[in-house]
Design a protein around this motif. Structure first.
Motif, PDB file in Angstrom:
ATOM      1  N   GLN A 223      35.079 -16.324  -9.471  1.00  0.00           N
ATOM      2  CA  GLN A 223      34.458 -15.798 -10.694  1.00  0.00           C
ATOM      3  C   GLN A 223      34.625 -14.298 -10.782  1.00  0.00           C
ATOM      4  OE1 GLN A 223      31.589 -18.160  -8.798  1.00  0.00           O
ATOM      5  NE2 GLN A 223      30.390 -18.238 -10.672  1.00  0.00           N
ATOM      6  N   ALA A 224      34.948 -13.704  -9.655  1.00  0.00           N
ATOM      7  CA  ALA A 224      35.120 -12.255  -9.662  1.00  0.00           C
ATOM      8  C   ALA A 224      36.235 -11.889  -8.705  1.00  0.00           C
ATOM      9  CB  ALA A 224      33.826 -11.569  -9.240  1.00  0.00           C
ATOM     10  N   ALA A 225      36.855 -10.778  -9.002  1.00  0.00           N
ATOM     11  CA  ALA A 225      37.927 -10.303  -8.135  1.00  0.00           C
ATOM     12  C   ALA A 225      37.822  -8.804  -7.982  1.00  0.00           C
ATOM     13  CB  ALA A 225      39.285 -10.681  -8.714  1.00  0.00           C
ATOM     14  N   LEU A 226      38.067  -8.362  -6.774  1.00  0.00           N
ATOM     15  CA  LEU A 226      38.140  -6.933  -6.496  1.00  0.00           C
ATOM     16  C   LEU A 226      39.593  -6.629  -6.203  1.00  0.00           C
ATOM     17  CD1 LEU A 226      35.220  -5.898  -4.139  1.00  0.00           C
ATOM     18  CD2 LEU A 226      36.372  -4.442  -5.763  1.00  0.00           C
ATOM     19  N   VAL A 227      40.227  -5.920  -7.102  1.00  0.00           N
ATOM     20  CA  VAL A 227      41.611  -5.551  -6.854  1.00  0.00           C
ATOM     21  C   VAL A 227      41.618  -4.124  -6.344  1.00  0.00           C
ATOM     22  CG1 VAL A 227      43.892  -5.282  -7.840  1.00  0.00           C
ATOM     23  CG2 VAL A 227      42.422  -7.133  -8.614  1.00  0.00           C
ATOM     24  N   VAL A 228      42.022  -3.972  -5.104  1.00  0.00           N
ATOM     25  CA  VAL A 228      41.872  -2.695  -4.416  1.00  0.00           C
ATOM     26  C   VAL A 228      43.215  -1.999  -4.284  1.00  0.00           C
ATOM     27  CG1 VAL A 228      40.934  -1.575  -2.357  1.00  0.00           C
ATOM     28  CG2 VAL A 228      40.033  -3.796  -3.081  1.00  0.00           C
ATOM     29  N   TYR A 229      43.215  -0.707  -4.505  1.00  0.00           N
ATOM     30  CA  TYR A 229      44.384   0.096  -4.160  1.00  0.00           C
ATOM     31  C   TYR A 229      43.908   1.295  -3.362  1.00  0.00           C
ATOM     32  CZ  TYR A 229      43.082   3.277  -7.982  1.00  0.00           C
ATOM     33  OH  TYR A 229      42.413   4.153  -8.778  1.00  0.00           O
ATOM     34  N   ASP A 230      44.893   1.934  -2.754  1.00  0.00           N
ATOM     35  CA  ASP A 230      44.606   3.104  -1.937  1.00  0.00           C
ATOM     36  C   ASP A 230      44.983   4.315  -2.773  1.00  0.00           C
ATOM     37  OD1 ASP A 230      44.766   5.229  -0.206  1.00  0.00           O
ATOM     38  OD2 ASP A 230      45.740   4.115   1.413  1.00  0.00           O
ATOM     39  N   LEU A 231      44.012   5.153  -3.109  1.00  0.00           N
ATOM     40  CA  LEU A 231      44.368   6.201  -4.072  1.00  0.00           C
ATOM     41  C   LEU A 231      45.198   7.312  -3.455  1.00  0.00           C
ATOM     42  CD1 LEU A 231      41.945   8.169  -3.198  1.00  0.00           C
ATOM     43  CD2 LEU A 231      40.700   7.120  -5.093  1.00  0.00           C
ATOM     44  N   THR A 232      45.603   7.138  -2.210  1.00  0.00           N
ATOM     45  CA  THR A 232      46.594   8.049  -1.656  1.00  0.00           C
ATOM     46  C   THR A 232      47.986   7.392  -1.615  1.00  0.00           C
ATOM     47  OG1 THR A 232      46.312   7.321   0.649  1.00  0.00           O
ATOM     48  CG2 THR A 232      44.792   9.003  -0.155  1.00  0.00           C
ATOM     49  N   LYS A 233      48.085   6.190  -2.155  1.00  0.00           N
ATOM     50  CA  LYS A 233      49.387   5.500  -2.091  1.00  0.00           C
ATOM     51  C   LYS A 233      49.786   4.914  -3.445  1.00  0.00           C
ATOM     52  CE  LYS A 233      51.331   3.209   0.799  1.00  0.00           C
ATOM     53  NZ  LYS A 233      51.674   1.928   1.395  1.00  0.00           N
ATOM     54  N   PRO A 234      50.712   5.569  -4.119  1.00  0.00           N
ATOM     55  CA  PRO A 234      51.085   5.127  -5.468  1.00  0.00           C
ATOM     56  C   PRO A 234      51.528   3.658  -5.523  1.00  0.00           C
ATOM     57  CG  PRO A 234      52.041   7.268  -4.993  1.00  0.00           C
ATOM     58  CD  PRO A 234      51.391   6.806  -3.725  1.00  0.00           C
ATOM     59  N   THR A 235      52.257   3.220  -4.509  1.00  0.00           N
ATOM     60  CA  THR A 235      52.739   1.836  -4.569  1.00  0.00           C
ATOM     61  C   THR A 235      51.586   0.846  -4.619  1.00  0.00           C
ATOM     62  OG1 THR A 235      52.815   1.737  -2.156  1.00  0.00           O
ATOM     63  CG2 THR A 235      54.868   2.285  -3.288  1.00  0.00           C
ATOM     64  N   SER A 236      50.483   1.254  -4.064  1.00  0.00           N
ATOM     65  CA  SER A 236      49.385   0.294  -3.994  1.00  0.00           C
ATOM     66  C   SER A 236      48.786   0.037  -5.378  1.00  0.00           C
ATOM     67  CB  SER A 236      48.317   0.755  -3.007  1.00  0.00           C
ATOM     68  OG  SER A 236      47.632   1.886  -3.506  1.00  0.00           O
ATOM     69  N   LEU A 237      48.911   1.004  -6.265  1.00  0.00           N
ATOM     70  CA  LEU A 237      48.429   0.753  -7.624  1.00  0.00           C
ATOM     71  C   LEU A 237      49.382  -0.186  -8.365  1.00  0.00           C
ATOM     72  CD1 LEU A 237      46.336   1.279  -9.825  1.00  0.00           C
ATOM     73  CD2 LEU A 237      47.703   3.224 -10.580  1.00  0.00           C
ATOM     74  N   VAL A 238      50.663  -0.005  -8.108  1.00  0.00           N
ATOM     75  CA  VAL A 238      51.640  -0.924  -8.709  1.00  0.00           C
ATOM     76  C   VAL A 238      51.312  -2.356  -8.305  1.00  0.00           C
ATOM     77  CG1 VAL A 238      54.067  -1.565  -8.776  1.00  0.00           C
ATOM     78  CG2 VAL A 238      53.422   0.848  -8.719  1.00  0.00           C
ATOM     79  N   LYS A 239      51.085  -2.493  -7.014  1.00  0.00           N
ATOM     80  CA  LYS A 239      50.752  -3.824  -6.504  1.00  0.00           C
ATOM     81  C   LYS A 239      49.451  -4.327  -7.139  1.00  0.00           C
ATOM     82  CE  LYS A 239      51.281  -7.365  -4.102  1.00  0.00           C
ATOM     83  NZ  LYS A 239      52.283  -8.285  -4.597  1.00  0.00           N
ATOM     84  N   ALA A 240      48.514  -3.430  -7.277  1.00  0.00           N
ATOM     85  CA  ALA A 240      47.234  -3.822  -7.883  1.00  0.00           C
ATOM     86  C   ALA A 240      47.450  -4.339  -9.302  1.00  0.00           C
ATOM     87  CB  ALA A 240      46.276  -2.638  -7.884  1.00  0.00           C
ATOM     88  N   LYS A 241      48.342  -3.674 -10.012  1.00  0.00           N
ATOM     89  CA  LYS A 241      48.613  -4.123 -11.381  1.00  0.00           C
ATOM     90  C   LYS A 241      49.229  -5.513 -11.394  1.00  0.00           C
ATOM     91  CE  LYS A 241      49.070   0.473 -13.395  1.00  0.00           C
ATOM     92  NZ  LYS A 241      49.979   1.493 -13.965  1.00  0.00           N
ATOM     93  N   HIS A 242      50.098  -5.745 -10.432  1.00  0.00           N
ATOM     94  CA  HIS A 242      50.653  -7.098 -10.323  1.00  0.00           C
ATOM     95  C   HIS A 242      49.553  -8.120 -10.120  1.00  0.00           C
ATOM     96  CE1 HIS A 242      54.843  -5.549  -8.940  1.00  0.00           C
ATOM     97  NE2 HIS A 242      54.660  -5.455 -10.236  1.00  0.00           N
ATOM     98  N   TRP A 243      48.625  -7.760  -9.287  1.00  0.00           N
ATOM     99  CA  TRP A 243      47.541  -8.698  -9.016  1.00  0.00           C
ATOM    100  C   TRP A 243      46.697  -8.940 -10.252  1.00  0.00           C
ATOM    101  CZ3 TRP A 243      47.991 -12.143  -5.756  1.00  0.00           C
ATOM    102  CH2 TRP A 243      48.480 -11.925  -4.474  1.00  0.00           C
ATOM    103  N   VAL A 244      46.448  -7.872 -10.966  1.00  0.00           N
ATOM    104  CA  VAL A 244      45.656  -8.035 -12.182  1.00  0.00           C
ATOM    105  C   VAL A 244      46.372  -8.993 -13.135  1.00  0.00           C
ATOM    106  CG1 VAL A 244      44.790  -6.851 -14.228  1.00  0.00           C
ATOM    107  CG2 VAL A 244      44.484  -5.819 -11.972  1.00  0.00           C
ATOM    108  N   ALA A 245      47.669  -8.766 -13.277  1.00  0.00           N
ATOM    109  CA  ALA A 245      48.438  -9.647 -14.166  1.00  0.00           C
ATOM    110  C   ALA A 245      48.387 -11.090 -13.684  1.00  0.00           C
ATOM    111  CB  ALA A 245      49.882  -9.159 -14.251  1.00  0.00           C
ATOM    112  N   GLU A 246      48.553 -11.242 -12.402  1.00  0.00           N
ATOM    113  CA  GLU A 246      48.508 -12.587 -11.825  1.00  0.00           C
ATOM    114  C   GLU A 246      47.158 -13.249 -12.090  1.00  0.00           C
ATOM    115  OE1 GLU A 246      50.729 -14.358  -9.976  1.00  0.00           O
ATOM    116  OE2 GLU A 246      49.450 -15.869  -9.038  1.00  0.00           O
ATOM    117  N   LEU A 247      46.101 -12.500 -11.874  1.00  0.00           N
ATOM    118  CA  LEU A 247      44.767 -13.063 -12.079  1.00  0.00           C
ATOM    119  C   LEU A 247      44.536 -13.416 -13.537  1.00  0.00           C
ATOM    120  CD1 LEU A 247      42.613 -10.742  -9.796  1.00  0.00           C
ATOM    121  CD2 LEU A 247      42.998 -13.194  -9.486  1.00  0.00           C
ATOM    122  N   GLN A 248      44.968 -12.516 -14.396  1.00  0.00           N
ATOM    123  CA  GLN A 248      44.728 -12.764 -15.814  1.00  0.00           C
ATOM    124  C   GLN A 248      45.436 -14.016 -16.283  1.00  0.00           C
ATOM    125  OE1 GLN A 248      45.891  -8.971 -17.346  1.00  0.00           O
ATOM    126  NE2 GLN A 248      43.790  -8.180 -17.394  1.00  0.00           N
TER     127      GLN A 248
END
Ligand SMILES: Nc1nc2c(ncn2[C@@H]2O[C@H](COP(=O)(O)OP(=O)(O)OP(=O)(O)O)[C@@H](O)[C@H]2O)c(=O)[nH]1
Ligand SMILES: [Mg+2]
Lengths: 1180, 231
Positions: free
Chosen positions: B87-112
């Motif tokens: 029912q809930a998801a925590l999509v985490v990225y490391d704000l010192t690592k740009p790639t991790s936000l890219v990955k986070a976006k993938h996850w968001v898309a996947e979840l949606q």
């Protein structure tokens, strides 16, 4: 003496694991090598060369256990195997004491059920054998005494001490077989032994790193440092040695090794397996792991691989290394060794080296934990090879990029739980507990991070010798032991906490309240082992592999649909130009081709291997062991080994969706064994090994792809990083540019770019020829797509048009195609006409100007120094309607002023020029080619010749190209619709109008005739010119192909050829184009085959044309307004040829032609098309 | 654990999944939330880990069933197993690592696309302690001088989160900054209607909760409805 023959029979039965299993022939798919390799955990380089039933006798001195015989020794009956560098012997446990894990049902597969060094016996590297003697005894008809280099490293150290060392290890093997068989075996052995002599040094080095060598060294020689037995030597081994009874175990092992040989010369007797079950002593653990897993043989094969790999890749970076770095501090952090730089450094090096040698795996989380565990007990090199044995053989696919092995074994585990503990299973389902949440880490980290380390290592001890089934047995036992509590757990949290607390108390008594002190002493872990190996003894290697086979497709399909979804989502912005359905289809096609190609490759290789080993009998292990996964190499779900498409795969890929990419002359007959729609759906599942035959054709079931320069260009264009391989991303991006934008200018630009080799915006003469050749190539199976909304009503996709002129086309598709060929010929001409010279611009300009002066009075006033593009004469002559003029004017900025002026006057100018040209024609009929050439003085021919003259380098620019394309309606439509539509991404070729079968090829040859005509027109119609009476038919088709080939192979020669043909065409045209010959006579173009009417046609001139077959240029199209573009292009050619002929014979035709063209151009067609083209031009 | 202790307030359980690139601090966030603890060398998550923690809201108690997943790319194919019915998801990225936000976006898309409709997603930028604004302020502006390890501005991530309709936080599992806030915000964002009753470890009678119940997130649940068919 033993009754050997009955033993033999029994042993054979026992050793053939396929007996009693209902495996079909195709399921078995025998590769004896892989069974053999698994049985003895040998490297892939080893193949079973000879085998023979034999009885192994171990003299009493060596015996620690075993069936005592009245002769004094201990005897084991089994099979002796010889491979390239190993001599192996294996029994089944049924010959001896019943081992705990062996049930009757699985007896025939041996103690480890085909999954490992089964039963008793040995695995001697041939280089560890010092001597083999043939014994001449009465009892032993054919017996060998084998002496090994056991203890080799010590001996080498002090030779003179030899006498003091223990008696050498010497065993006898009595061969049971025909004399011939025995002799053959011995011959093989002799050969192998001889070859192995050179490896003794290597062996010494490898065994030197084994702790056993140190252990068995006499006390006085122990001054040398002990071999590295892992971080435990520095940081202590986990667990309390007293509690573990480590010393006692060590003594037992020392005795066993002394009696039965150490490391590679070790003989497995029942005690060996027992000693393993009670837990290995710390310092020997690494070595025994290495031995039972077989990784020591990998090390023996290439002892320096680890060090070499590290040296080779020193300082290099990779994604895997980044991932490894992240986890180095997170690997068994509670063990002191991994809080030290030493331990971290070892871990880093082993993981890094492995990621280099196995890029398919690279690094997977959990490997850090497993390797950390290994490093406590073994050296870096040992851990490196053991990791390799794990990934390749013991837990294949666990750490791969898709982790299919992990997922598969989870499924297998679940079905085992369901089968063995139905009540618990039902409970799990009902309470929606995800079993794999707890079990996946068990398998993936081999229990290392689930249980306390000491116990995890005990599991590993057994795992390495008995194989992956141990993981299942232990897992099932955990669930069974905790069954009651688990049935009370209603959710994942409760479920997990039950198991957590269980693991935490593994060292406690299993029966704390028992009266019986013996029972009380049994720990929970011991209980676990007993339950695992007793209660779940029916879990065998074969039952596991059976379940793996059963679940494999589901698991792979799941992975693949996930991978597909993810991949498509991550294809980048270009992919947005294609529809989701198209992307999905592309994905399937891309990986489908890669997969099938690898399948074919593998089957081919296996086939060869099978032929090599004649004596092979089908064995279970090929289907059943980890290695069968390699059979499926290439499948997405199995990993990334094939995410790259090489050129051949690319050809195959294209041939699956574009008709033009299919070869015209397949070298192998096509087999129709597959349903046509197999490229659309389920390519993995449709694959069946039974259809080997079709798969063995180099292109499988599909059509043989063409190998055309155009394909190479396309490949290079898509291969943006010049890696000689395409990724899915490359393919999608490449196709998106053709198919995605649906914008004609984009496609035109793309096509131009494709031929602009040096990317300087110019395409030279060669390039022009290549372009036209590519156009012919692409259109040779007909045009696809729909017509752009223009004046024409011809439907390009092969539908008969309701011609507004009332003409009926019997073969409309062909007609369109023929017209297209005409367009191409016009294209060539125009390209050369409007090409810019590379240099000597002024000179050429003058020349052009001069020739214009002589011919075209009306143009004299124009400055000669202008841009060729805008050269009004060229244009006037070369073209027939207003649209082109307008186009030209708009397109070429430099030329526009004059062109604008020209557009008003063009009709009047064109007429004279044509007349002039025509007027030169008649004399040509009587002239030979030489005189034609001499007379070349008219503008068009000059231009043509200059254009074709290699000594006058020239090029066209993109605007020129664009203009030339847009000047021709059919070409325009080709770029707007046909070319993009020719990629049938979604539906493939099967469902498209034309299936690429041999019938297409027939069509091609008939098209070839048409093509021959057009090319003949373009290139001068050599065939008709030289021998007009020859019926053209296939000859013309071949002529075309000849031209195409030439263009590909030898551009320069072809340029000359083209020029010659253009000159010759002059003659031909003159012959055919007699005044009064009406052109709307459809018969001679529709009835290709009908040579009679053509050759005997109404007029002599038409006979010539007919005989030239489709070489006739002028005749057929005149009256058909729908074919304006073709006809106009034909006329271009005519004009050129006219000029060259410089005679008057063609007056009538010329006038008629131009008249028709002009009329039509002025009336219906050109107005509209002009407007459209202009619009496109400037919007773009 | 024992929700019977919290009798007065209604208690419901919420399945929450953590997704994000490896080593961004998913497990650390959970550890902070559940145990208020932090470990410098946390072993990578193998497959997934499961933990529970309660979150007290004024009107009710939410029991989080937290699925902490492994972050490495190749574990991604396991994720559907864990986010199923979440029912809930925590999509985490490391704000010192740009790639991790890219990955986070993938996850968001996947979840949606793949997760339950109506799933509440929070985007979380972790390791705020490594930036200049530290764990102090809301980090509206990031000064890009003096050894600031921040690579992803608050602005960038926030804009993205707003576009996608995600909750957004910057946290530090190390200092604990903003960690409970994330979970509280999620608890509040879960629509009342999709809440179901919590299950306790001893509540074997509630075991009748079946798959359909989980899938159908609309409509209140009667915790005892299926009691009869529990085994
Ligand atoms: N400075 C800092 N370090 C953190 C923070 N959170 C986590 N870390 C560190 O980052 C590393 C990874 O943390 P984990 O919580 O294991 O990361 P994860 O996302 O669970 O990683 P996987 O399980 O591999 O997917 C550990 O060394 C943590 O100590 C944080 O807020 N600040
Ligand atoms: Mg984690």
């Amino acid at each position: 003496m033993l009754n050997l023959s009955s033993f033999v029979q029994k042993a054979q039965q026992l050793l053939d694991p396929t007996q009693g299993l209902n495996l079909t022939d195709s399921d078995r798919n025998p590769s004896k090598a892989s069974l053999f390799q698994n049985q003895f955990r040998l490297p892939d380089s080893q193949h079973p060369l000879f085998e023979i039933t034999a009885e192994l006798t171990i003299p009493p001195a060596n015996v620690t256990q075993g069936g005592k015989d009245r002769d004094g020794g201990y005897h084991y009956v089994g099979k002796l195997h010889l491979s390239e560098s190993y001599l192996c012997f294996s029994t089944t446990p049924s010959s001896f004491l019943q081992s705990a894990s062996t049930s009757t049902a699985s007896a025939f597969t041996g103690q480890t059920h085909g999954g490992g060094p089964s039963g008793n016996g040995f695995t001697f590297p041939l280089c560890s054998i010092r001597r083999v003697e043939r014994l001449h005894s009465q009892n032993f008809q054919f017996a060998l005494a084998i002496t090994t280099w056991n203890g080799i490293s010590q001996e080498a150290g002090k030779d003179k001490d030899k006498k003091d060392t223990r008696p050498e290890q010497r065993i006898t093997v009595q061969l049971a077989g025909t004399r011939v068989a025995c002799e053959r075996f011995c011959d093989g052995l002799k050969k192998g032994l001889r070859a192995a002599v050179g490896s003794v040094g290597r062996l010494k080095r490898v065994t030197g790193e084994c702790y056993s060598e140190y252990l068995l060294r006499p006390e006085d020689k122990k001054n040398a440092a002990a071999p590295d037995a892992g971080l435990g030597m520095l940081f202590r081994y986990p667990g309390d040695p007293k509690k573990l009874r480590d010393r006692a175990k060590m003594r037992l092992w020392a005795e066993y090794l002394r009696d039965n040989g150490r490391n590679v010369t070790l003989i497995r007797q029942p005690t060996f397996h027992k000693l393993i079950r009670v837990g290995l002593p710390n310092r020997l653990r690494g070595e025994i792991w290495e031995l039972t897993s077989g990784s020591i043989y990998l090390r023996l094969e290439n002892p320096t691989l680890y060090a070499d790999t590290l040296a080779k890749f020193e300082g290099q970076e990779s994604l895997a290394i980044d991932e490894i770095e992240k986890d180095l501090n997170r690997s068994l952090p509670e063990y002191p060794g991994f809080q030290s730089e030493d331990g971290i450094g070892r871990l880093r090096r082993v993981l890094t080296a492995y990621s280099w040698v196995d890029p398919d795996v690279g690094y997977c989380q959990a490997m850090n934990i497993v390797v950390a565990a290994l490093l406590i007990y073994m050296s870096e090199a040992q851990a490196f090879f053991l990791l390799s044995a794990l990934c390749d053989r013991l837990v294949p696919g666990y750490y791969s990029t898709t982790m299919y092995g992990t997922l598969l074994d989870q499924k297998v585990f679940e079905s085992l739980v369901e089968r063995t503990m139905p009540i618990l299973w039902e409970h799990l389902v009902k309470s929606d507990v995800q079993l794999s949440v707890v079990s996946l880490p068990w398998f993936l980290s081999l229990y290392v991070n689930s249980m306390p380390l000491v116990f995890a290592f005990r599991v590993l001890d057994v795992f390495f010798v008995e194989g992956p089934k141990v993981l299942f047995q232990v897992g099932l036992a955990i669930l069974r032991i905790n069954g009651e509590e688990l049935l009370d757990a209603a959710d994942d949290g409760a479920f997990i906490s039950v198991l957590k607390s269980y693991f935490a108390r593994l060292d406690e008594s299993a029966h704390p309240k028992s009266e019986n002190p013996k029972l009380r002493a049994v720990t929970r872990f011991q209980e676990l082992m007993v339950v695992a190996f007793k209660e779940f003894s029916e879990i065998t290697h074969s039952s596991i592999t059976e379940l793996r086979l059963k679940n494999k497709d589901t698991v792979l399909n799941n992975i693949e649909s996930f991978a597909k979804r993810t991949a498509i989502r991550n294809l980048g912005p270009d992919s947005k130009l294609l529809s989701t359905a198209e992307l999905g289809a592309l994905y399937d096609r891309f990986y489908g081709v890669l997969y099938e190609r690898q399948q074919r490759d593998l089957i081919f290789k296996q086939d060869q291997a099978r032929r090599r080993s004649k004596s092979s009998r089908p064995r279970l292990a090929d289907v059943n062991d980890g290695h069968d996964h390699s059979v499926e190499k290439g499948r997405v779900g199995l990993g990334p080994s094939t995410s790259l498409m090489d050129y051949d795969a690319f050809r195959e890929f294209l041939a699956g969706m574009a008709r033009w990419a299919i070869s015209d002359s397949p070298s192998t007959p096509r087999r129709e064994t597959f349903p046509q729609d197999k490229d659309n759906r389920g390519f993995y599942n449709s694959f069946s090994r039974k259809s080997d035959a079709s798969l063995l054709s180099p292109w499988g079931a599909g059509p043989e792809p063409a190998d055309h320069e155009f394909l190479q260009r396309l490949f290079r264009m898509w291969d943006v990083d010049s890696s000689a391989a395409l990724t899915l991303q490359n393919v999608v991006t490449g196709l998106a540019r053709i198919k995605g934008k649906r914008d004609i200018l984009g496609t035109i630009n793309y096509f131009f770019e494709l031929h602009d080799d040096d990317k300087d915006g110019n395409v030279d003469r060669e390039g022009i020829l290549r372009m036209s050749e590519a156009l012919l190539f692409l259109s040779r199976r007909g045009l696809e797509g729909s017509l752009s909304p223009s004046n024409s009503t011809i439907s390009l996709n092969g539908m008969a048009d309701g011609g507004m002129n009332g003409l009926t086309n019997d073969v409309p598709g062909q007609t369109v195609n023929e017209r297209f060929l005409g367009s191409v010929s016009a294209f060539i001409r125009r390209c050369f006409e409007y090409a810019d010279p590379d240099h000597a611009r002024n000179q050429q300009q003058q020349y052009f100007g001069g020739s214009r002066d002589t011919q075209q009075k009306g143009d004299e006033g124009k400055p000669a120094g202008g841009d060729e593009l805008a050269d009004p004469d060229a244009f006037a002559i070369g073209d027939d309607d207003e649209s082109d003029d307008d186009l030209l004017m708009m397109d070429s900025p430099t030329g526009s002023p004059r062109a604008a002026k020209r557009s008003d006057t063009s009709p009047s100018q064109r007429a004279p020029s044509i007349r002039l040209n025509s007027s030169t024609a008649p004399s040509t009929i009587n002239d030979d080619a030489a005189s034609d050439r001499r007379r070349v003085s008219r503008a068009q021919s000059e231009k043509a010749n200059i254009a074709l003259d290699p000594s006058n380098p020239l090029h066209i620019t993109l605007p020129t190209f664009r203009m030339v394309v847009l000047a021709d309606e059919l070409l325009e439509q080709f770029f707007e619709s046909s070319f993009p539509a020719s990629f049938h991404i979604i539906e493939g070729l099967s469902s498209s109008a034309q299936t690429p079968t041999s019938s297409t090829l027939t069509t091609f040859s008939s098209l070839g005739m048409g093509a021959g005509r057009a090319v003949g027109a373009a290139f001068g119609g050599a065939a008709s010119a030289t021998s007009p009476a020859v019926a053209a038919g296939a000859g013309a088709g071949r002529g075309l192909r000849g031209v195409l080939d030439n263009i590909v192979t030898d551009g320069m020669r072809v340029a000359a050829e083209v020029r010659r043909r253009m000159e010759e065409a002059q003659k031909e045209i003159e012959k055919n184009a007699l005044p009064g010959q009406r052109v709307n006579d459809d018969d001679d173009e529709e009835d290709d085959e009908d040579v009679g009417p053509l050759s005997t046609g109404g007029s002599g001139s038409r006979t010539g044309g007919g005989a030239a077959g489709k070489m006739t240029v002028g005749g057929g199209y005149g009256g058909d307004p729908e074919r304006r573009s073709v006809r106009s292009s034909d006329r271009d050619l005519l004009n050129g040829a006219d000029a060259e002929a410089s005679d008057v014979n063609l007056v009538g035709l010329g006038e008629t032609e131009s008249g028709v063209g002009r009329n039509r151009g002025n009336s219906d067609a050109s107005g509209k098309s002009t407007a459209k083209v202009v619009g496109v031009e400037f919007d773009g | 654990m024992a929700d019977s202790a919290n009798a007065p307030k209604p208690s419901s359980s919420v399945k929450l999944v953590l997704l994000g690139e490896a080593a961004v601090g998913k497990s650390s966030l959970v550890l902070r939330f559940v145990n208020n603890d932090f470990q410098e060398n946390k072993e990578p998550t193998i497959g997934a880990a499961f933990l529970t923690q309660k979150c007290n809201l004024p009107t009710r108690t939410i029991k989080f069933e937290i699925w902490d997943t492994a972050g490495q790319e190749r574990f991604a194919s396991l994720a559907p197993m864990y986010y199923r019915n979440a029912q809930a998801a925590l999509v985490v990225y490391d704000l010192t690592k740009p790639t991790s936000l890219v990955k986070a976006k993938h996850w968001v898309a996947e979840l949606q696309r793949q997760a339950s409709p109506g799933i509440v997603i929070a985007l979380v930028g972790n390791k705020l302690d490594l930036t200049n604004d530290g764990a102090g302020s809301g980090a509206a502006e990031s000064g890009d001088d003096s050894g600031d390890a921040r690579k992803i501005t608050t602005e960038e991530a926030k804009t993205y989160a707003e576009e996608e309709g995600l909750l957004f936080f910057e946290t530090s599992a190390k200092t604990g900054y903003n960690v409970t806030e994330v979970f509280t915000a999620i608890a509040n964002a879960i629509p009342e209607t999709s809440l179901k009753s919590a299950r306790g470890p001893g509540a074997s009678h509630a075991a009748g909760r079946t798959e359909e119940q989980r899938v159908n997130l609309n409509g209140p649940r009667d915790p005892n409805a299926k009691e009869g068919c529990a085994c």
